[in-house]
Design a protein around this motif. Structure first.
Motif, PDB file in Angstrom:
ATOM      1  N   PRO A 171       4.457  41.759  19.264  1.00  0.00           N
ATOM      2  CA  PRO A 171       5.131  42.359  20.422  1.00  0.00           C
ATOM      3  C   PRO A 171       6.632  42.516  20.167  1.00  0.00           C
ATOM      4  CG  PRO A 171       4.587  40.068  20.880  1.00  0.00           C
ATOM      5  CD  PRO A 171       3.963  40.385  19.557  1.00  0.00           C
ATOM      6  N   ALA A 172       7.097  43.767  20.133  1.00  0.00           N
ATOM      7  CA  ALA A 172       8.488  44.036  19.759  1.00  0.00           C
ATOM      8  C   ALA A 172       9.483  43.343  20.684  1.00  0.00           C
ATOM      9  CB  ALA A 172       8.727  45.549  19.767  1.00  0.00           C
ATOM     10  N   GLY A 173       9.242  43.383  21.994  1.00  0.00           N
ATOM     11  CA  GLY A 173      10.178  42.783  22.937  1.00  0.00           C
ATOM     12  C   GLY A 173      10.363  41.301  22.722  1.00  0.00           C
ATOM     13  N   ILE A 174       9.250  40.576  22.514  1.00  0.00           N
ATOM     14  CA  ILE A 174       9.335  39.124  22.324  1.00  0.00           C
ATOM     15  C   ILE A 174       9.994  38.799  20.981  1.00  0.00           C
ATOM     16  CG2 ILE A 174       7.971  37.016  22.094  1.00  0.00           C
ATOM     17  CD1 ILE A 174       5.925  38.260  23.991  1.00  0.00           C
ATOM     18  N   ILE A 175       9.620  39.553  19.939  1.00  0.00           N
ATOM     19  CA  ILE A 175      10.225  39.329  18.621  1.00  0.00           C
ATOM     20  C   ILE A 175      11.737  39.511  18.695  1.00  0.00           C
ATOM     21  CG2 ILE A 175      10.420  40.285  16.282  1.00  0.00           C
ATOM     22  CD1 ILE A 175       7.405  40.853  16.396  1.00  0.00           C
ATOM     23  N   LEU A 176      12.180  40.591  19.381  1.00  0.00           N
ATOM     24  CA  LEU A 176      13.616  40.863  19.467  1.00  0.00           C
ATOM     25  C   LEU A 176      14.346  39.760  20.240  1.00  0.00           C
ATOM     26  CD1 LEU A 176      15.800  43.061  18.832  1.00  0.00           C
ATOM     27  CD2 LEU A 176      15.579  43.669  21.226  1.00  0.00           C
ATOM     28  N   LYS A 177      13.763  39.305  21.344  1.00  0.00           N
ATOM     29  CA  LYS A 177      14.411  38.258  22.130  1.00  0.00           C
ATOM     30  C   LYS A 177      14.598  36.985  21.322  1.00  0.00           C
ATOM     31  CE  LYS A 177      13.292  39.573  26.877  1.00  0.00           C
ATOM     32  NZ  LYS A 177      12.584  39.198  28.122  1.00  0.00           N
ATOM     33  N   LYS A 178      13.553  36.577  20.601  1.00  0.00           N
ATOM     34  CA  LYS A 178      13.643  35.360  19.808  1.00  0.00           C
ATOM     35  C   LYS A 178      14.652  35.531  18.671  1.00  0.00           C
ATOM     36  CE  LYS A 178       8.993  33.598  20.787  1.00  0.00           C
ATOM     37  NZ  LYS A 178       9.505  32.422  21.529  1.00  0.00           N
ATOM     38  N   LEU A 179      14.613  36.671  18.031  1.00  0.00           N
ATOM     39  CA  LEU A 179      15.515  36.924  16.906  1.00  0.00           C
ATOM     40  C   LEU A 179      16.967  37.003  17.373  1.00  0.00           C
ATOM     41  CD1 LEU A 179      16.141  37.726  13.999  1.00  0.00           C
ATOM     42  CD2 LEU A 179      15.536  40.070  14.565  1.00  0.00           C
ATOM     43  N   SER A 180      17.245  37.768  18.424  1.00  0.00           N
ATOM     44  CA  SER A 180      18.628  37.940  18.878  1.00  0.00           C
ATOM     45  C   SER A 180      19.201  36.642  19.433  1.00  0.00           C
ATOM     46  CB  SER A 180      18.711  39.051  19.930  1.00  0.00           C
ATOM     47  OG  SER A 180      17.885  38.758  21.040  1.00  0.00           O
ATOM     48  N   SER A 181      18.388  35.846  20.140  1.00  0.00           N
ATOM     49  CA  SER A 181      18.891  34.573  20.675  1.00  0.00           C
ATOM     50  C   SER A 181      19.253  33.604  19.557  1.00  0.00           C
ATOM     51  CB  SER A 181      17.861  33.950  21.625  1.00  0.00           C
ATOM     52  OG  SER A 181      16.670  33.623  20.924  1.00  0.00           O
ATOM     53  N   PHE A 187      20.671  34.375  16.870  1.00  0.00           N
ATOM     54  CA  PHE A 187      21.995  34.761  16.382  1.00  0.00           C
ATOM     55  C   PHE A 187      23.003  34.922  17.538  1.00  0.00           C
ATOM     56  CE2 PHE A 187      19.176  36.192  12.982  1.00  0.00           C
ATOM     57  CZ  PHE A 187      19.842  35.707  11.860  1.00  0.00           C
ATOM     58  N   LYS A 188      22.688  34.266  18.708  1.00  0.00           N
ATOM     59  CA  LYS A 188      23.575  34.291  19.875  1.00  0.00           C
ATOM     60  C   LYS A 188      23.810  35.712  20.412  1.00  0.00           C
ATOM     61  CE  LYS A 188      25.983  30.034  18.530  1.00  0.00           C
ATOM     62  NZ  LYS A 188      24.897  29.255  19.112  1.00  0.00           N
ATOM     63  N   GLY A 189      22.752  36.494  20.428  1.00  0.00           N
ATOM     64  CA  GLY A 189      22.808  37.843  20.983  1.00  0.00           C
ATOM     65  C   GLY A 189      21.812  37.988  22.111  1.00  0.00           C
ATOM     66  N   GLY A 190      21.430  39.216  22.427  1.00  0.00           N
ATOM     67  CA  GLY A 190      20.473  39.435  23.502  1.00  0.00           C
ATOM     68  C   GLY A 190      19.830  40.793  23.404  1.00  0.00           C
ATOM     69  N   GLY A 191      18.867  41.022  24.283  1.00  0.00           N
ATOM     70  CA  GLY A 191      18.170  42.302  24.298  1.00  0.00           C
ATOM     71  C   GLY A 191      16.762  42.142  24.823  1.00  0.00           C
ATOM     72  N   GLY A 192      16.032  43.251  24.875  1.00  0.00           N
ATOM     73  CA  GLY A 192      14.658  43.194  25.351  1.00  0.00           C
ATOM     74  C   GLY A 192      14.039  44.575  25.365  1.00  0.00           C
ATOM     75  N   GLY A 193      12.796  44.630  25.806  1.00  0.00           N
ATOM     76  CA  GLY A 193      12.090  45.906  25.848  1.00  0.00           C
ATOM     77  C   GLY A 193      10.596  45.692  25.951  1.00  0.00           C
ATOM     78  N   SER A 194       9.836  46.715  25.591  1.00  0.00           N
ATOM     79  CA  SER A 194       8.382  46.666  25.691  1.00  0.00           C
ATOM     80  C   SER A 194       7.770  46.103  24.418  1.00  0.00           C
ATOM     81  CB  SER A 194       7.835  48.070  25.953  1.00  0.00           C
ATOM     82  OG  SER A 194       8.031  48.890  24.807  1.00  0.00           O
ATOM     83  N   SER A 195       6.452  46.065  24.391  1.00  0.00           N
ATOM     84  CA  SER A 195       5.761  45.530  23.206  1.00  0.00           C
ATOM     85  C   SER A 195       5.822  46.497  22.021  1.00  0.00           C
ATOM     86  CB  SER A 195       4.299  45.235  23.551  1.00  0.00           C
ATOM     87  OG  SER A 195       3.641  46.423  23.958  1.00  0.00           O
ATOM     88  N   GLY A 237       1.498  54.591  10.139  1.00  0.00           N
ATOM     89  CA  GLY A 237       0.282  54.061  10.762  1.00  0.00           C
ATOM     90  C   GLY A 237       0.574  52.718  11.404  1.00  0.00           C
ATOM     91  N   SER A 238      -0.213  51.704  11.098  1.00  0.00           N
ATOM     92  CA  SER A 238      -0.010  50.357  11.641  1.00  0.00           C
ATOM     93  C   SER A 238       1.230  49.757  11.000  1.00  0.00           C
ATOM     94  CB  SER A 238      -1.233  49.485  11.368  1.00  0.00           C
ATOM     95  OG  SER A 238      -2.365  50.014  12.024  1.00  0.00           O
ATOM     96  N   LEU A 239       2.289  49.595  11.806  1.00  0.00           N
ATOM     97  CA  LEU A 239       3.573  49.186  11.239  1.00  0.00           C
ATOM     98  C   LEU A 239       4.377  48.429  12.293  1.00  0.00           C
ATOM     99  CD1 LEU A 239       5.425  49.587   8.675  1.00  0.00           C
ATOM    100  CD2 LEU A 239       6.434  51.517   9.909  1.00  0.00           C
ATOM    101  N   THR A 240       5.158  47.451  11.844  1.00  0.00           N
ATOM    102  CA  THR A 240       6.076  46.712  12.701  1.00  0.00           C
ATOM    103  C   THR A 240       7.364  46.472  11.927  1.00  0.00           C
ATOM    104  OG1 THR A 240       6.348  44.761  14.111  1.00  0.00           O
ATOM    105  CG2 THR A 240       5.229  44.423  12.008  1.00  0.00           C
ATOM    106  N   GLY A 241       8.415  46.068  12.644  1.00  0.00           N
ATOM    107  CA  GLY A 241       9.638  45.775  11.917  1.00  0.00           C
ATOM    108  C   GLY A 241      10.886  45.804  12.760  1.00  0.00           C
ATOM    109  N   ILE A 242      12.025  45.673  12.062  1.00  0.00           N
ATOM    110  CA  ILE A 242      13.348  45.639  12.688  1.00  0.00           C
ATOM    111  C   ILE A 242      14.258  46.617  11.944  1.00  0.00           C
ATOM    112  CG2 ILE A 242      15.365  44.242  13.266  1.00  0.00           C
ATOM    113  CD1 ILE A 242      13.158  43.085  14.736  1.00  0.00           C
ATOM    114  N   SER A 300       6.864  48.314  17.096  1.00  0.00           N
ATOM    115  CA  SER A 300       5.499  48.068  16.615  1.00  0.00           C
ATOM    116  C   SER A 300       4.632  49.243  17.039  1.00  0.00           C
ATOM    117  CB  SER A 300       4.920  46.773  17.198  1.00  0.00           C
ATOM    118  OG  SER A 300       5.562  45.642  16.665  1.00  0.00           O
ATOM    119  N   SER A 301       3.777  49.713  16.159  1.00  0.00           N
ATOM    120  CA  SER A 301       2.833  50.755  16.551  1.00  0.00           C
ATOM    121  C   SER A 301       1.815  50.151  17.514  1.00  0.00           C
ATOM    122  CB  SER A 301       2.146  51.343  15.311  1.00  0.00           C
ATOM    123  OG  SER A 301       1.530  50.313  14.558  1.00  0.00           O
ATOM    124  N   LYS A 302       1.155  51.017  18.300  1.00  0.00           N
ATOM    125  CA  LYS A 302       0.250  50.527  19.340  1.00  0.00           C
ATOM    126  C   LYS A 302      -0.839  49.616  18.799  1.00  0.00           C
ATOM    127  CE  LYS A 302       0.832  54.369  22.575  1.00  0.00           C
ATOM    128  NZ  LYS A 302       0.169  55.482  23.295  1.00  0.00           N
TER     129      LYS A 302
END
Length: 609
Positions: A545-555, A557-565, A516-521, A536-538
């Protein structure tokens, strides 16, 4: 917007961008728009996408636009891709020339001839730079090119045209002599050197009379030797300079370069085997053109060609890809004409007489009163300045190796002739033999055997997909037991052993459907990198927002990435201090470093809000 609207309507009316007539006008319109976009930093095709908006807005009043929507877009995209390939180099030349305060006629012509810049684009760019363009000098260079094109077809120049060439200076040479081409009938002759120059390793020689065919009309130039007292010169290529001089390029294999050689008598001899290989391809090109018109229809029209030793490339207008049956029929028709051993007859005649014979002009050139016609009686008659075989049987073998599209409505056939075609058939036979031996099947059932293998692989793939889905569902149930609350929403941050990126996406979908309502890595290790997938579920995507969370997290740790919410992917470098040590037999485990990073990313988002 105005330029792409014009292009959409004109191309929709059936005009193809080209280097002549209405097609040239629309090419100039498109290239000026592409140049304007380039100055704005847009260096990829864009206009073809805008043409769709034109169609959308105007289709009710002009329904034919809707019918030709895709064809128009493809033609515009093809024009953009072709011009963008040369635009970078052209802009560098333009910028270098602009630094002098004026674009010379020679530079403006080079931008036009080498980089495809219409003169109005050069003038438009120059206006933005605040510099002038020598349009008169540009016009002189264009006139020289016109005369060169006329000479390439073996047509005589008027006294006035000759005088223009005679006053054109190139590398210190004022052309006072016009060499005579005798290569249609002579393979070796006595002549004399009237000019030579050297640029690094490339030596260029002009001789009074020449048997060497110069590259033109799609046929590459002759090779051979120029020999004199105490020296031997190897001709590696023959072409025309801008003033219409026949230039023999190469190097001395005996003796050395010296200006004293001007006026010396020499023996000029073409490489006959090399010439024959070219002629096989050229005569085969005429047969191919005739066969295409016979099989596909008389709408087929040559748009360009390249004739090399043992190989040809032929571009032609046809609205759709050829079927395998049509290709086979064309190939068989050409081969039938080859083994029937038809004569190839070359005649000079008036333009009116050529037209009465139905002779085809390859490139829509402007011709004089006298033209050269290559005719294979009953099969083909074309205006052509190239060299040809006397009999079609000398072609030997003919083999089509590919049929592809090069632009909307323009198809390309590549083919081999003679020994090149025979060598390709030997290679094909060897490959078939190896496949037959490897699969343990006779050649007559090889296709059936491959189909059986494909069916088996398809069955295995479906079974694998089924088990992968079951496995992913089982993992999802276990991961949900490790969920924690973050701002009242269930979240998971786990490391999963042995999954690739595609399986991680399947796992994320399963988690969202179950939880159901769920988010994570989700994380896993792939080739010494830690692959991350945020989801993240809708229902909670706006808050997490999955894309923003991933960007902040990966940066972090000196990584990268992106995507939708709702789904984002990325990676971080392999870090021994944070990598998970999985106990034997354990598939998933809580990933503390990523959990802490996930919470810091969420906190940063809240602070920004």
């Amino acid at each position: 917007a105005d330029h792409v609207r014009a292009a959409t309507f004109v191309i929709g009316e059936g005009v193809r961008p080209s280097n002549k007539e209405q097609g040239y006008v629309i090419r100039r319109v498109l290239r000026r728009a592409i140049g304007a976009l380039y100055l704005l930093g847009i260096k990829e095709p864009l206009l073809y996408r805008l043409s769709g908006h034109v169609t959308e807005q105007m289709r009710h009043a002009y329904p034919e636009l809707e019918d030709r929507r895709e064809q128009v877009a493809l033609m515009i995209k093809g024009e953009e891709e072709r011009f963008l390939k040369t635009l970078d180099a052209g802009m560098r030349l333009f910028d270098d020339a602009a630094h002098a305060g004026k674009i010379s006629g020679q530079d403006a012509f080079k931008l036009h001839d080498t980089h495809g810049f219409p003169i109005d684009l050069t003038k438009w760019l120059a206006k933005h730079k605040g510099v002038e363009v020598d349009t008169e000098g540009f016009g002189n260079h264009m006139e020289i090119q016109r005369l060169k094109s006329k000479a390439n077809w073996g047509l005589s120049l008027s006294q006035g045209e000759f005088n223009k060439l005679a006053t054109y200076e190139l590398t210190g040479l004022i052309s006072k002599d016009v060499e005579e081409f005798l290569g249609y009938t002579e393979a070796e002759l006595k002549t004399r050197i009237i000019f030579l120059t050297k640029n690094k390793e490339d030596v260029k020689i002009i001789i009074e009379q020449s048997p060497f065919y110069a590259e033109s009309g799609g046929q590459i130039g002759d090779t051979g030797t120029i020999t004199g007292d105490g020296f031997k010169f190897r001709v590696s290529q023959t072409d025309f300079d801008i003033a219409g001089n026949r230039i023999h390029h190469g190097k001395f294999i005996d003796g050395s370069f010296s200006q004293k050689l001007i006026g010396v008598e020499v023996s000029a001899e073409i490489d006959i085997p090399h010439r024959r290989k070219i002629e096989r391809a050229h005569t085969a090109t005429h047969l191919l053109h005739a066969a295409l018109r016979a099989v596909l229809g008389e709408h087929v029209k040559q748009e360009g060609s390249l004739v090399e030793p043992g190989r040809l490339r032929f571009d032609f207008y046809h609205p759709s890809p050829m079927s395998a049956e049509e290709i086979a029929e064309v190939e068989k028709q050409v081969y039938d004409w080859v083994i029937e051993n038809h004569a190839s007859v070359v005649k000079e005649m008036s333009k009116d007489e050529a037209e009465s014979k139905g002779a085809l002009a390859f490139f829509g050139e402007k011709y004089g009163d006298k033209v050269r016609v290559v005719e294979i009686p009953g099969i083909s008659a074309e205006l052509c300045g190239g060299t040809h075989l006397k009999q079609t049987g000398e072609i030997g073998m003919f083999l089509i190796i590919s049929e592809t599209g090069v632009a909307a409505g323009i198809r390309r056939i590549e083919a081999l002739v003679g020994n090149s075609a025979f060598a390709e058939l030997l290679r094909t036979r060897d490959v078939v033999g190896e496949l037959s031996s490897s699969l343990g099947s006779g050649r007559d059932v090889l296709v059936r055997k491959v189909d059986e293998i494909k069916q088996n692989l398809s069955t295995v793939a479906k079974e694998l997909e089924h088990f992968t889905n079951l496995y992913v569902k089982m993992l999802a149930e276990k991961i949900l037991k490790k969920a924690f609350k973050e701002e009242g929403v269930s979240a998971v941050t786990v490391w999963v052993q042995g999954l690739e990126s595609k399986s991680l996406r399947l796992l994320a979908d399963a988690l969202k459907s179950y939880g159901g309502s769920l988010t994570g890595i989700l994380a896993t290790t792939v080739e010494k990198q830690i692959r991350l997938l945020a989801f993240s579920s809708k229902e909670v995507a706006k808050k997490f927002p999955a894309g923003i969370i991933l960007k902040k997290l990966s940066s972090e740790f000196k990584g990268g990435g992106g995507g939708s919410s709702t789904l984002a992917e990325g990676s971080i470098p392999y870090r021994p201090d944070i990598i998970v040590r999985t106990p034997k037999g354990v598939i998933i485990i809580e990933f503390k470093a990523i959990k802490d990073g996930f919470r810091r990313a969420v906190k940063a988002i809240r602070e920004e809000e």
